[in-house]
Design an enzyme around this catalytic site. Structure first.
Site, short mmCIF file in Angstrom:
data_model
loop_
_atom_site.label_atom_id
_atom_site.label_comp_id
_atom_site.label_asym_id
_atom_site.label_seq_id
_atom_site.Cartn_x
_atom_site.Cartn_y
_atom_site.Cartn_z
N LYS A 1 -2.49 5.87 -4.47
CA LYS A 1 -3.59 6.81 -4.20
C LYS A 1 -3.34 8.15 -4.87
O LYS A 1 -2.19 8.60 -4.97
CB LYS A 1 -3.74 7.04 -2.68
N TYR B 1 3.38 9.75 -0.64
CA TYR B 1 4.43 9.13 0.19
C TYR B 1 5.83 9.32 -0.42
O TYR B 1 6.83 9.11 0.25
CB TYR B 1 4.18 7.63 0.42
N HIS C 1 -7.50 9.72 -2.22
CA HIS C 1 -6.88 9.69 -0.90
C HIS C 1 -7.76 10.31 0.20
O HIS C 1 -7.87 9.78 1.29
CB HIS C 1 -5.51 10.39 -0.97
N ASP D 1 0.85 -1.20 0.00
CA ASP D 1 0.00 0.00 0.00
C ASP D 1 0.89 1.24 0.00
O ASP D 1 1.56 1.53 0.99
CB ASP D 1 -0.90 0.00 1.25
N VAL E 1 9.82 -0.88 8.99
CA VAL E 1 11.03 -0.98 8.17
C VAL E 1 11.97 -2.03 8.76
O VAL E 1 13.06 -2.25 8.25
CB VAL E 1 11.78 0.37 8.06
P1 NAD Z 1 0.74 1.53 11.82
O1 NAD Z 1 -0.44 1.48 12.72
O2 NAD Z 1 0.92 0.49 10.80
O3 NAD Z 1 2.01 1.62 12.77
C1 NAD Z 1 3.31 1.61 12.24
C2 NAD Z 1 4.32 1.80 13.38
O4 NAD Z 1 4.09 0.81 14.38
C3 NAD Z 1 5.75 1.57 12.90
O5 NAD Z 1 6.31 2.76 12.45
C4 NAD Z 1 6.43 1.04 14.14
O6 NAD Z 1 6.85 2.12 14.94
C5 NAD Z 1 5.32 0.31 14.87
N1 NAD Z 1 5.32 -1.14 14.66
C6 NAD Z 1 5.14 -1.83 13.51
N2 NAD Z 1 5.15 -3.14 13.72
C7 NAD Z 1 5.36 -3.32 15.05
C8 NAD Z 1 5.47 -4.45 15.88
N3 NAD Z 1 5.38 -5.68 15.41
N4 NAD Z 1 5.70 -4.23 17.21
C9 NAD Z 1 5.77 -2.99 17.71
N5 NAD Z 1 5.67 -1.88 16.98
C10 NAD Z 1 5.46 -2.04 15.65
O7 NAD Z 1 0.75 3.01 11.18
P2 NAD Z 1 0.73 3.66 9.74
O8 NAD Z 1 2.00 3.54 9.04
O9 NAD Z 1 0.19 5.02 10.00
O10 NAD Z 1 -0.41 2.87 8.93
C11 NAD Z 1 -0.15 1.76 8.09
C12 NAD Z 1 -0.34 2.11 6.64
O11 NAD Z 1 -1.66 2.63 6.42
C13 NAD Z 1 0.58 3.22 6.13
O12 NAD Z 1 1.90 2.80 5.95
C14 NAD Z 1 -0.15 3.59 4.87
O13 NAD Z 1 0.11 2.63 3.86
C15 NAD Z 1 -1.60 3.52 5.30
N6 NAD Z 1 -2.14 4.85 5.71
C16 NAD Z 1 -3.12 5.41 4.94
C17 NAD Z 1 -3.66 6.64 5.28
C18 NAD Z 1 -4.76 7.22 4.44
O14 NAD Z 1 -5.11 8.40 4.62
N7 NAD Z 1 -5.32 6.48 3.51
C19 NAD Z 1 -3.21 7.33 6.41
C20 NAD Z 1 -2.22 6.74 7.19
C21 NAD Z 1 -1.71 5.49 6.84
#
Ligand code: NAD
Length: 277
Positions: free
Chosen positions: A76, A51, A109, A46, A234
């Site tokens: 998006k 981004y 988006h 995604d 990452v």
């Molecule tokens: P997320 O809820 O996926 O959290 C990511 C963070 O959680 C990481 O940076 C890391 O710090 C932590 N993490 C990840 N795996 C972990 C684990 N196993 N244990 C402990 N901590 C962990 O947050 P996100 O990145 O905001 O959301 C995921 C995806 O959703 C984004 O990458 C993007 O693709 C999408 N997104 C879309 C919109 C939209 O407006 N459509 C907005 C925000 C995000």
């Protein structure tokens, strides 16, 4: 990881229920991170124009040797590009950056209701779908009134609505609306961005009971609700951990306890007001 379930869209295509999100993944690390995910069995990515890392995703796809029909790629359209002609232009650029000849899913988006451009944008999405450059078309951050309007005026229901959902913002009403209209809910920030939530005592207890981490419990909760998720990381160990959620299930006590964590708390912007126009 052939055990990742798929969900069927209202247009007949299917989407893997788990993928990798790359928001805030730095452009120069994206190829490596996505390649790691592919090696671990992920097939769904995604990304979004805003981004700034579509090229890295594209490089990882090209280097993977994985057949295109085994991959599910979402990108998006950014807010400033809403409108018919500007959508066609922005899409072409995304496709070029990804190095693809089609994307599986293209999303508006944000609705930006005050800009009143999402209907023209949607017409361009329908055109691109007819051309075969997009398999499925959907939206993100749409509220019930935006969806009502879009469906009534265009006659085409989006396959998915990607919205903020996590235990602190459970969105029962909008998820029920999506379900009623055969729109798949994609949950963004599924881990509540990995902050305080994962230290929550209720989640820690459930995690201990199942021999899993709190992150895995939260992701499993989404899977059981029927949400599509793409947690971001990452870190190879976490990317692996986040996909290791298909060998246990939550019981009714667990689900009830997690339901009790809802605070209707947004971490991201409010779709009613968020706009870059
Ligand atoms: P997320 O809820 O996926 O959290 C990511 C963070 O959680 C990481 O940076 C890391 O710090 C932590 N993490 C990840 N795996 C972990 C684990 N196993 N244990 C402990 N901590 C962990 O947050 P996100 O990145 O905001 O959301 C995921 C995806 O959703 C984004 O990458 C993007 O693709 C999408 N997104 C879309 C919109 C939209 O407006 N459509 C907005 C925000 C995000």
């Amino acid at each position: 990881m052939s055990d990742i379930p798929t969900i069927k869209f209202n247009d007949g295509h299917t989407i893997p229920q788990l993928g990798l999100g790359v928001w805030k993944t730095p452009a120069d690390e994206t190829e490596k991170v996505v390649s790691t995910a592919f090696e671990l069995g992920y097939r769904h990515i995604d990304t979004a124009a805003i981004y700034g890392n579509e090229e890295g995703v594209g490089r990882a796809i090209a280097a993977s040797g994985i057949a295109r029909d085994q991959l599910f790629i979402t990108t998006k359209l950014w807010n400033e590009d809403q409108g018919y002609d500007s959508t066609l232009k922005a899409f072409e650029l995304s496709l070029k950056k990804l190095g693809l000849d089609y994307v599986n899913l293209y999303l508006i988006h944000w609705p930006q209701p005050q800009a009143d451009r999402y209907l023209d944008t949607w017409k361009a999405f329908q055109h691109l779908k007819e051309q075969g450059a997009i398999r499925s078309i959907g939206v993100s951050n749409f509220r019930e009134e935006d969806l009502d309007n879009l469906i009534a005026k265009s006659g085409e229901t989006p396959v998915a609505n990607q919205i903020e959902v996590h235990p602190l913002l459970q969105q029962d009403a909008l998820r029920a609306y999506n379900k009623k209209h055969d729109i798949v809910t994609e949950a963004w920030s599924p881990l509540a961005q990995g902050g305080e939530l994962l230290k929550n005592e209720v989640l820690q207890k459930i995690a201990q009971k199942h021999g899993k981490s709190a992150a895995q419990v939260v992701l499993r909760w989404h899977i059981e609700l029927g949400n599509v998720i793409f947690p971001k990381s990452v870190t190879p160990n976490r990317i692996k951990e986040n996909a290791d959620i298909f060998d246990f299930s939550l019981d009714s006590d667990d689900l009830k306890a997690i339901a009790g964590l809802n605070e209707n708390k947004r971490l991201g912007p409010d779709p009613s007001t968020f706009s870059s126009l």
